[in-house]
Design a protein around this motif. Structure first.
Motif, PDB file in Angstrom:
ATOM      1  N   SER A  72       0.803  -1.224   0.000  1.00 51.25           N
ATOM      2  CA  SER A  72       0.000   0.000   0.000  1.00 51.25           C
ATOM      3  C   SER A  72       0.835   1.272   0.000  1.00 51.25           C
ATOM      4  CB  SER A  72      -0.963   0.015   1.180  1.00 51.25           C
ATOM      5  OG  SER A  72      -0.282   0.215   2.390  1.00 51.25           O
ATOM      6  N   LEU A 128      -4.683   1.147  -1.445  1.00 47.67           N
ATOM      7  CA  LEU A 128      -5.291  -0.076  -0.912  1.00 47.67           C
ATOM      8  C   LEU A 128      -6.002   0.131   0.422  1.00 47.67           C
ATOM      9  CD1 LEU A 128      -2.537  -2.700  -1.826  1.00 47.67           C
ATOM     10  CD2 LEU A 128      -4.692  -2.264  -3.016  1.00 47.67           C
ATOM     11  N   GLU A 129      -6.265   1.384   0.791  1.00 49.80           N
ATOM     12  CA  GLU A 129      -7.065   1.668   1.976  1.00 49.80           C
ATOM     13  C   GLU A 129      -8.346   2.363   1.509  1.00 49.80           C
ATOM     14  OE1 GLU A 129      -3.431   2.188   5.171  1.00 49.80           O
ATOM     15  OE2 GLU A 129      -4.533   3.977   4.552  1.00 49.80           O
ATOM     16  N   LEU A 130      -9.485   1.802   1.904  1.00 50.72           N
ATOM     17  CA  LEU A 130     -10.771   2.339   1.473  1.00 50.72           C
ATOM     18  C   LEU A 130     -11.278   3.449   2.379  1.00 50.72           C
ATOM     19  CD1 LEU A 130     -12.511  -1.044   0.613  1.00 50.72           C
ATOM     20  CD2 LEU A 130     -11.490   0.596  -0.980  1.00 50.72           C
ATOM     21  N   ASP A 131     -10.964   3.342   3.674  1.00 48.07           N
ATOM     22  CA  ASP A 131     -11.437   4.324   4.637  1.00 48.07           C
ATOM     23  C   ASP A 131     -10.686   4.110   5.942  1.00 48.07           C
ATOM     24  OD1 ASP A 131     -12.921   6.429   5.678  1.00 48.07           O
ATOM     25  OD2 ASP A 131     -14.857   5.533   5.196  1.00 48.07           O
ATOM     26  N   ARG A 141      -7.558   1.180   9.672  1.00 46.95           N
ATOM     27  CA  ARG A 141      -7.741   1.360   8.226  1.00 46.95           C
ATOM     28  C   ARG A 141      -8.547   0.193   7.685  1.00 46.95           C
ATOM     29  NH1 ARG A 141      -4.572   5.977   7.116  1.00 46.95           N
ATOM     30  NH2 ARG A 141      -3.476   6.350   9.056  1.00 46.95           N
ATOM     31  N   PRO A 143      -8.989  -2.085   4.689  1.00 48.69           N
ATOM     32  CA  PRO A 143      -8.194  -2.420   3.508  1.00 48.69           C
ATOM     33  C   PRO A 143      -9.055  -2.785   2.310  1.00 48.69           C
ATOM     34  CG  PRO A 143      -8.288  -4.305   4.953  1.00 48.69           C
ATOM     35  CD  PRO A 143      -9.016  -3.179   5.665  1.00 48.69           C
ATOM     36  N   ASP A 144      -8.499  -2.547   1.131  1.00 45.38           N
ATOM     37  CA  ASP A 144      -9.119  -2.977  -0.123  1.00 45.38           C
ATOM     38  C   ASP A 144      -8.538  -4.351  -0.449  1.00 45.38           C
ATOM     39  OD1 ASP A 144     -10.080  -3.385  -2.667  1.00 45.38           O
ATOM     40  OD2 ASP A 144      -9.285  -1.511  -3.496  1.00 45.38           O
ATOM     41  N   GLY A 147      -8.588  -5.207  -4.080  1.00 46.44           N
ATOM     42  CA  GLY A 147      -7.499  -4.490  -4.746  1.00 46.44           C
ATOM     43  C   GLY A 147      -6.170  -5.181  -4.565  1.00 46.44           C
ATOM     44  N   GLN A 150      -6.065  -7.928  -6.906  1.00 50.60           N
ATOM     45  CA  GLN A 150      -5.817  -7.407  -8.243  1.00 50.60           C
ATOM     46  C   GLN A 150      -4.323  -7.201  -8.455  1.00 50.60           C
ATOM     47  OE1 GLN A 150      -8.016  -7.043 -10.873  1.00 50.60           O
ATOM     48  NE2 GLN A 150      -6.086  -6.783 -11.984  1.00 50.60           N
TER      49      GLN A 150
END
Length: 158
Positions: A72, A128-131, A141, A143-144, A147, A150
């Motif tokens: 990330s 790679l952090e959504l919120d 955090r 995580p995505d 992603g 991916q």
């Protein structure tokens, strides 16, 4: 006495886990964790990015072991702390050749119940952090994970 929610209503809480990393804490739903295992040596691969720490064997499966921090934010992978563990994560991206992957975590995940009082932290986010959310003990955090899957696909490993 606790009662089950009535049919057609949504649960008031969500079971989640706080995964301790070197420089941050991730907040994931409990169902994302397939198993927490003791740290073990990873078999290195040639020609992969730094965030790909190697392969581990889990239940007769070969899984990619990843450093979320490095994937990330590009920081060099941290050495595992004493008590580091491996979190085997259920893959969510629907790829037929990736059912699980592993993340190096720097300790034992802590359970956390999410409810309607979850407060956004407004912290700056890395890739790679959504919120981010305010939780007991600080900021976590979100995580995505898709992603991250991916990124494995992008380097041709799944």
């Amino acid at each position: 006495m606790n009662q089950a929610p009535a049919a057609g209503t949504t649960p008031q809480t969500l079971s989640s886990l706080l995964l301790p990393l070197t420089d941050r804490t991730l907040l994931v739903p409990s169902v994302a964790l397939a198993e927490l295992i003791n740290q073990r040596p990873a078999e290195p691969r040639i020609g992969v990015p730094d965030w790909y720490l190697g392969d581990i064997i889990w239940r007769d499966l070969r899984l990619p072991l990843l450093s979320f921090e490095t994937a990330s934010s590009g920081t060099p992978p941290a050495a595992p702390a004493p008590g580091a563990r491996i979190a085997v994560i259920n893959a969510l991206g629907g790829r037929p050749h990736l059912k699980f992957f592993a993340l190096l975590v720097q300790g034992i995940p802590r359970p956390h119940k999410l409810d309607a009082s979850l407060a956004p932290a407004g912290a700056p986010l890395a890739a790679l952090e959504l919120d981010s959310a305010q939780v007991e003990g600080g900021v976590a955090r979100i995580p995505d994970l898709v992603g991250l899957e991916q990124k494995l696909a992008d380097i041709g490993l799944i």
